[in-house]
Design an enzyme around this catalytic site. Structure first.
Site, short mmCIF file in Angstrom:
data_model
loop_
_atom_site.label_atom_id
_atom_site.label_comp_id
_atom_site.label_asym_id
_atom_site.label_seq_id
_atom_site.Cartn_x
_atom_site.Cartn_y
_atom_site.Cartn_z
N GLU A 41 0.87 -1.18 0.25
CA GLU A 41 0.00 -0.03 0.07
C GLU A 41 0.90 1.39 0.12
OE1 GLU A 41 -3.33 0.56 -0.17
OE2 GLU A 41 -3.22 -1.61 -0.86
N CYS A 196 -11.65 2.12 -15.35
CA CYS A 196 -11.90 3.30 -15.27
C CYS A 196 -10.62 4.30 -15.25
CB CYS A 196 -12.74 3.58 -13.81
SG CYS A 196 -13.67 5.25 -13.75
N CYS A 203 -15.50 2.19 -20.76
CA CYS A 203 -16.72 2.18 -20.05
C CYS A 203 -17.52 1.03 -20.56
CB CYS A 203 -17.25 3.41 -20.52
SG CYS A 203 -16.83 4.95 -19.88
#
Length: 371
Positions: A41, A196, A203
């Protein structure tokens, strides 16, 4: 709506999500290693997955546990981080590991408040660790998730604005399910990274397209809102490459403030004359050659770098007594934390023939200097 969003994302994740990333590997009981999740992370902040994987594997090979990280010296940590940039992340990671040993029995705490109180662990990172390592229901809001939610809900404005961020956190919390939290967390991050995308989103492949406001209103190019543009200034510096007859290069540890703080770098001056004066403080030098200048771009300014190569320098006495200076061979550089452009520059001049090819044909002699 929140259950619908989560279920659609999870179905998409089962078919298309990333499930073989090195930090996703689980123990025999199915749990993920919180240390690996945390490290990934932090590395993924400002850096893409494709870039992080190699650095991550090298890092955990050298420091496989939190206790190993806590016990390592800073040079080792920064050397393993070298090339990822944003070095404050590495220093926070190192200090947080030490605090975990001091206060939490050598483990990352499972309590949200205690976890988010550690250096470099904000709300989203803490949520990601608890969700992915322990399956606890905590939302995340990294850059990819912000983009997905801003488009899906049609939220205008830059996500860094407090009012916009508040809305995004509300939606992030509402959509996070009570089961398969780890998979959902990875799913929404993957959707933002692979479908995205910031430019040219796919899309037609998005599981949320049916009721996405940005798609409906033709706003995918406008959402999320851009950060207000600011002009980026340019600063100039002269980097001294002092190389002795044994091929060693003089390095200087940077101070605790500013960019590259705590890293080993090259001595710097504001202009060539200043570079000569500084060079003479550290070594006996006869001439210098100007190498090709280049520019390194930071988030808030550009650094125009003019390298000067002082070859066959004779070190002055006393350098060994200064802990902030050291002469290093090419073989020693790999164990030090070096800024990426400095490491690249040193690799270019590590071979004398390469240096000659890149050097300017004119010897640089400052005004008033007599070799």
């Amino acid at each position: 709506m929140s259950a619908t969003v989560a279920s659609r994302l999870l179905r998409w994740f089962d078919r298309h999500g990333r499930k073989d990333l090195p930090w996703q590997r689980a123990f025999d009981d199915g749990r993920r290693d919180a240390y690996r999740v945390w490290l990934s992370e932090v590395m993924l902040q400002q850096t893409q997955v494709a870039t992080v994987v190699g650095y991550f594997e090298r890092f955990v090979a050298a420091l496989p546990t939190l206790r190993d990280l806590a016990a390592a010296d800073e040079d080792t940590v920064l050397a393993l981080w070298s090339g990822l940039g944003y070095y404050r992340r590495a220093r926070f990671l190192h200090r947080a590991a030490q605090l975990c040993v001091e206060r939490h029995g050598g483990e990352l705490p499972r309590d949200f408040a205690a976890l988010s109180a550690l250096p470099g662990i904000g709300r989203s990172t803490a949520g990601a660790i608890l969700a992915q390592a322990h399956g606890l229901r905590f939302p995340i809001l990294d850059g990819n998730v912000k983009r997905v939610l801003a488009r899906y809900h049609g939220i205008h404005g830059h996500p860094g604005e407090s009012s916009v961020e508040k809305q995004l956190w509300q939606h992030a919390g509402a959509h996070t399910p009570t089961t398969r939290v780890a998979d959902y967390t990875q799913a929404i991050m993957d959707l933002g990274a692979t479908v995205c995308a910031r430019s040219r989103p796919r899309c037609d492949a998005c599981p949320l397209a049916a009721d996405c406001i940005a798609l409906r209103d033709d706003l995918t190019a406008q959402l999320p809102g851009r950060k207000p543009a600011k002009s980026i200034p340019t600063r100039a510096t002269v980097m001294l490459i002092l190389r002795d007859r044994h091929g060693r290069v003089l390095l200087e540890r940077r101070g605790p403030q500013g960019v590259w703080s705590g890293l080993w770098s090259l001595p710097e001056a504001t202009d060539p004359d200043g570079a000569w004066r500084l060079a003479q403080q550290h070594a006996q030098v006869d001439d210098a050659r100007a190498l090709a200048p280049f520019t390194h771009v930071f988030s808030h300014y550009r650094l125009a770098i003019e390298p000067l190569l002082f070859d066959r320098a004779t070190p002055q006495r006393g350098i060994a007594d200064n802990p902030q200076l050291r002469w290093c061979s090419a073989g020693e550089l790999g164990a030090l934390g070096l800024p990426a452009p400095v490491r690249s520059l040193l690799l270019q001049v590590s071979d004398s023939a390469s240096a000659e090819r890149q050097a300017a044909s004119i010897t640089v002699v400052p005004s008033g200097f007599e070799p």
